[in-house]
Design a protein around this motif. Structure first.
Motif, PDB file in Angstrom:
ATOM      1  N   ARG A  23       0.919  -1.082  -0.040  1.00  0.00           N
ATOM      2  CA  ARG A  23       0.000   0.023  -0.006  1.00  0.00           C
ATOM      3  C   ARG A  23       0.787   1.248  -0.168  1.00  0.00           C
ATOM      4  O   ARG A  23       0.402   2.440   0.250  1.00  0.00           O
ATOM      5  CB  ARG A  23      -0.971   0.083   1.221  1.00  0.00           C
ATOM      6  N   GLY A  24       2.171   1.208  -0.300  1.00  0.00           N
ATOM      7  CA  GLY A  24       2.892   2.363  -0.523  1.00  0.00           C
ATOM      8  C   GLY A  24       4.114   2.140   0.353  1.00  0.00           C
ATOM      9  O   GLY A  24       5.317   3.083  -0.013  1.00  0.00           O
ATOM     10  N   ALA A  25       4.084   1.516   1.584  1.00  0.00           N
ATOM     11  CA  ALA A  25       5.337   1.687   2.471  1.00  0.00           C
ATOM     12  C   ALA A  25       6.493   0.861   1.696  1.00  0.00           C
ATOM     13  O   ALA A  25       7.362   1.571   1.916  1.00  0.00           O
ATOM     14  CB  ALA A  25       5.041   0.872   3.756  1.00  0.00           C
ATOM     15  N   GLY A  26       6.252   0.207   0.670  1.00  0.00           N
ATOM     16  CA  GLY A  26       7.355  -0.794   0.135  1.00  0.00           C
ATOM     17  C   GLY A  26       8.206   0.580  -0.626  1.00  0.00           C
ATOM     18  O   GLY A  26       9.349   0.365  -0.749  1.00  0.00           O
ATOM     19  N   THR A  27       7.602   1.276  -1.197  1.00  0.00           N
ATOM     20  CA  THR A  27       8.245   2.742  -2.081  1.00  0.00           C
ATOM     21  C   THR A  27       9.261   3.324  -1.145  1.00  0.00           C
ATOM     22  O   THR A  27      10.369   3.426  -1.482  1.00  0.00           O
ATOM     23  CB  THR A  27       7.445   3.550  -2.575  1.00  0.00           C
ATOM     24  N   HIS A  28       8.684   3.645   0.087  1.00  0.00           N
ATOM     25  CA  HIS A  28       9.457   4.274   1.159  1.00  0.00           C
ATOM     26  C   HIS A  28      10.710   3.555   1.598  1.00  0.00           C
ATOM     27  O   HIS A  28      11.940   3.781   1.631  1.00  0.00           O
ATOM     28  CB  HIS A  28       8.907   4.989   2.198  1.00  0.00           C
ATOM     29  N   VAL A  29      10.416   2.341   1.889  1.00  0.00           N
ATOM     30  CA  VAL A  29      11.598   1.189   2.627  1.00  0.00           C
ATOM     31  C   VAL A  29      12.426   1.190   1.347  1.00  0.00           C
ATOM     32  O   VAL A  29      13.592   1.216   1.652  1.00  0.00           O
ATOM     33  CB  VAL A  29      10.718   0.079   3.042  1.00  0.00           C
ATOM     34  N   ASP A  30      12.264   0.709   0.309  1.00  0.00           N
ATOM     35  CA  ASP A  30      13.255   0.434  -0.766  1.00  0.00           C
ATOM     36  C   ASP A  30      14.023   1.776  -1.215  1.00  0.00           C
ATOM     37  O   ASP A  30      15.184   1.446  -1.625  1.00  0.00           O
ATOM     38  CB  ASP A  30      12.075  -0.110  -2.083  1.00  0.00           C
ATOM     39  N   GLN A  31      13.430   2.907  -0.816  1.00  0.00           N
ATOM     40  CA  GLN A  31      14.297   4.145  -1.143  1.00  0.00           C
ATOM     41  C   GLN A  31      15.375   4.193  -0.169  1.00  0.00           C
ATOM     42  O   GLN A  31      16.538   4.423  -0.469  1.00  0.00           O
ATOM     43  CB  GLN A  31      13.350   5.314  -1.141  1.00  0.00           C
ATOM     44  N   MET A  32      14.932   3.724   1.259  1.00  0.00           N
ATOM     45  CA  MET A  32      15.967   3.454   1.925  1.00  0.00           C
ATOM     46  C   MET A  32      16.920   2.693   1.964  1.00  0.00           C
ATOM     47  O   MET A  32      18.152   2.599   2.267  1.00  0.00           O
ATOM     48  CB  MET A  32      15.181   3.159   3.499  1.00  0.00           C
ATOM     49  N   PHE A  33      16.707   1.682   1.142  1.00  0.00           N
ATOM     50  CA  PHE A  33      17.823   0.626   0.812  1.00  0.00           C
ATOM     51  C   PHE A  33      18.201   0.869  -0.618  1.00  0.00           C
ATOM     52  O   PHE A  33      18.928   0.041  -1.038  1.00  0.00           O
ATOM     53  CB  PHE A  33      16.863  -0.855   0.598  1.00  0.00           C
ATOM     54  N   THR A  34      18.276   2.155  -0.920  1.00  0.00           N
ATOM     55  CA  THR A  34      18.951   2.493  -2.326  1.00  0.00           C
ATOM     56  C   THR A  34      20.426   1.955  -2.223  1.00  0.00           C
ATOM     57  O   THR A  34      21.149   1.309  -3.206  1.00  0.00           O
ATOM     58  CB  THR A  34      19.045   3.991  -2.581  1.00  0.00           C
ATOM     59  N   TYR A  35      21.225   2.110  -1.211  1.00  0.00           N
ATOM     60  CA  TYR A  35      22.434   1.820  -1.102  1.00  0.00           C
ATOM     61  C   TYR A  35      22.762   0.668   0.170  1.00  0.00           C
ATOM     62  O   TYR A  35      22.523   0.954   1.239  1.00  0.00           O
ATOM     63  CB  TYR A  35      23.371   2.803  -0.578  1.00  0.00           C
ATOM     64  N   ALA A  36      22.650  -0.631  -0.445  1.00  0.00           N
ATOM     65  CA  ALA A  36      22.783  -1.673   0.105  1.00  0.00           C
ATOM     66  C   ALA A  36      23.390  -2.908  -0.200  1.00  0.00           C
ATOM     67  O   ALA A  36      23.190  -3.339  -1.342  1.00  0.00           O
ATOM     68  CB  ALA A  36      21.148  -2.193   0.407  1.00  0.00           C
ATOM     69  N   ALA A  37      24.485  -3.375   0.456  1.00  0.00           N
ATOM     70  CA  ALA A  37      25.179  -4.390   0.150  1.00  0.00           C
ATOM     71  C   ALA A  37      24.789  -5.782   0.830  1.00  0.00           C
ATOM     72  O   ALA A  37      24.532  -5.963   1.907  1.00  0.00           O
ATOM     73  CB  ALA A  37      26.612  -4.443   0.773  1.00  0.00           C
TER      74      ALA A  37
END
Length: 329
Positions: free
Chosen positions: A264-278
């Motif tokens: 419902r939209g939280a995924g977009t925000h969370v995935d943005q936070m994971f932009t830089y992730a190893a």
């Protein structure tokens, strides 16, 4: 180029766990980081967040310091507008007296909370406007050159605790450059302005008594595990946990309910936070971290290890250190 590796411990309170177990986990994480050769561990000031136990940052640092020997410990950061500069100088001057040469003080100007919590903290909504002046006042206390006549920080006076400016926008980059302080960018959760901010900081940097040349610390998420499948399972779990923590209204939601939030939209925000992730095994994480550091011109990476259990976080810390020691891009 050798890249300094550090840890940002968000002191998470895992589902079904307590604040006490979270603090014990922070001790174990710092001990693992020390054994693995990390430079420092930082703790961030957050308030009114049900799944984060680092609100009393200086108290947590004092506790972890008593259970470690060499690793640097600090705030990443103290939200200075929530506090009087003299109080922070006294707290971190006390820590420096307890653990000489091991204390850092990162400073941010965000509230670290919502509007109601700002009221509960008795914070003036305009206090962030005074952030540059407050940094200078704090610096004066710590260097023994107080800007307030007749007032000294005891403990704190002439402790020379190093300051870092934290940020996720251009404001912090300009201020760190102007003051000649190290700059730490919160790209582990707010990646948008990373490259522009680092470029501006390096371009505008003015040498200071603390620092002769610009020094950039960049945040990056890490999920390192023994297998690729395990790492991706941890990623799935952390996406759910972050969605619930940010958008769950303090409720203890099931995995199914967390997935609904993500869709419902939280995924977009969370995935943005994971932009830089190893994410992956040591063989995958090491090259990613080195490439990331080269891309943004970072002198140091502060790694936020995102895993659902303490054991998985400790293993991630261990694997990332091993990976950086051997990785080649």
């Amino acid at each position: 180029m050798s890249i300094v590796l550090s840890v940002l411990d968000l002191a998470p309170i895992a589902k079904g766990e307590s604040v006490r177990s979270s603090i014990a986990a922070s001790v174990a994480l710092a001990q693992q980081a020390e054994a693995s050769g990390y430079r420092r561990v930082w703790y961030a000031e957050h308030h009114n967040m049900p799944r984060i136990a680092s609100s009393a940052t200086s108290v947590l640092i004092a506790h972890v310091g008593a259970h470690t020997s060499t690793i640097r410990l600090g705030a990443g950061g103290v939200m200075l507008p929530n506090h009087a500069p003299l109080t922070i100088a006294e707290q971190f001057g006390t820590l420096e007296a307890m653990y000489p040469g091991r204390i850092d003080l990162g400073l941010g100007r965000a509230p670290g909370s919502d509007q109601n919590t700002m009221y509960a903290l008795r914070r003036d909504p305009s206090s962030s406007d005074r952030f540059p002046e407050d940094v200078l006042e704090l610096q004066g206390y710590l260097t023994g050159e107080s800007r307030v006549p007749g007032v000294q920080a005891v403990p704190g006076r002439d402790s020379q605790v190093p300051l870092y400016i934290l940020g996720s926008s251009m404001f912090g980059a300009h201020l760190a450059a102007q003051l000649g302080l190290p700059y730490a960018f919160a790209s582990h959760f707010a990646p948008q302005a990373l490259e522009a901010a680092v470029a501006a900081y390096r371009r505008e940097f003015r040498p200071s008594a603390q620092l002769e040349a610009p020094y950039v610390v960049a945040g990056v998420n890490v999920i390192a595990a023994d297998t690729t499948e395990e790492a991706h399972e941890h990623h799935v779990a952390m996406r759910r946990s972050m969605a619930v923590g940010l958008f769950g209204g303090g409720q203890d939601l099931s995995d199914v309910e967390a997935d609904v939030l993500l869709r419902r939209g939280a995924g977009t925000h969370v995935d943005q936070m994971f932009t830089y992730a190893a994410i992956g095994t040591a063989d995958q994480v090491g090259p990613y971290l080195r490439a990331f550091a080269d891309r943004v011109g970072a002198d140091e990476l502060i790694t936020a290890h995102q895993a659902p259990t303490t054991e998985a976080r400790l293993r991630s810390v261990e694997l990332a250190a091993e990976a950086m020691a051997t990785a080649r891009v």
